[in-house]
Design a protein around this motif. Structure first.
Motif, mmCIF file in Angstrom:
data_model
loop_
_atom_site.group_PDB
_atom_site.id
_atom_site.type_symbol
_atom_site.label_atom_id
_atom_site.label_comp_id
_atom_site.label_asym_id
_atom_site.label_seq_id
_atom_site.Cartn_x
_atom_site.Cartn_y
_atom_site.Cartn_z
ATOM 1 N N CYS A 169 38.249 -20.142 39.988
ATOM 2 C CA CYS A 169 38.959 -21.382 40.289
ATOM 3 C C CYS A 169 40.300 -20.958 40.882
ATOM 4 N N LYS A 184 41.236 -28.094 37.081
ATOM 5 C CA LYS A 184 40.885 -26.715 37.420
ATOM 6 C C LYS A 184 41.033 -25.783 36.218
ATOM 7 N N ASP A 188 38.223 -26.524 33.790
ATOM 8 C CA ASP A 188 36.972 -25.980 34.318
ATOM 9 C C ASP A 188 36.891 -24.480 34.057
ATOM 10 N N LYS A 191 35.243 -19.370 33.766
ATOM 11 C CA LYS A 191 35.530 -18.897 35.125
ATOM 12 C C LYS A 191 36.867 -18.168 35.149
#
Length: 97
Positions: A32, A76, A79, A85
C-alpha cells in the motif's frame, strides 16, 4: 478541465518510510502506498490530535480536502494492517534512501 492542484504544506518526512509484517519475505507481500500529504494528515489528526479546522489551516487546504485525504489515508493503513500488506511512505522529491 479539472482545477489545478494547490500546493499543500507538509512540514516533515517520516523517520521510516517502509513498514512490513514481520516474518514474511518482502517478495511475497503486496504494498500500500501512502503519499507524503496522507502521512502529514495522519500525523496532524491522529498523533498531534489537531482538529480538522486547525490541521487544514496548517496545511493550507480546505477542511473538506483534509477530511477526504484523512479518510483515504486511514483506509490504506487499515488495509495494510488487516490484510498483512507492506506500507510504503513516499519520500520527498530528490531524497535518496
Amino acid at each position: 478541465m479539472p482545477r489545478p492542484k494547490q500546493c499543500r504544506c507538509v512540514t516533515g518526512s517520516p523517520a521510516a518510510d517502509y513498514f512490513k509484517p514481520r516474518g514474511i519475505p518482502l517478495t511475497d507481500l503486496e504494498e500500500c502506498h501512502l503519499s507524503l500529504e496522507e502521512f502529514e494528515v495522519l500525523r496532524l489528526a491522529d498523533l498531534e490530535g489537531k482538529t480538522a479546522l486547525e490541521a487544514s489551516a496548517l496545511m493550507k487546504i480546505s477542511r473538506y480536502t483534509f477530511g477526504r485525504i484523512l479518510a483515504g489515508a486511514r483506509r490504506k493503513v487499515a488495509d495494510a494492517i488487516v490484510n498483512g500488506k507492506a506500507l510504503a511512505v513516499e519520500k520527498k522529491e530528490g531524497e535518496q534512501s
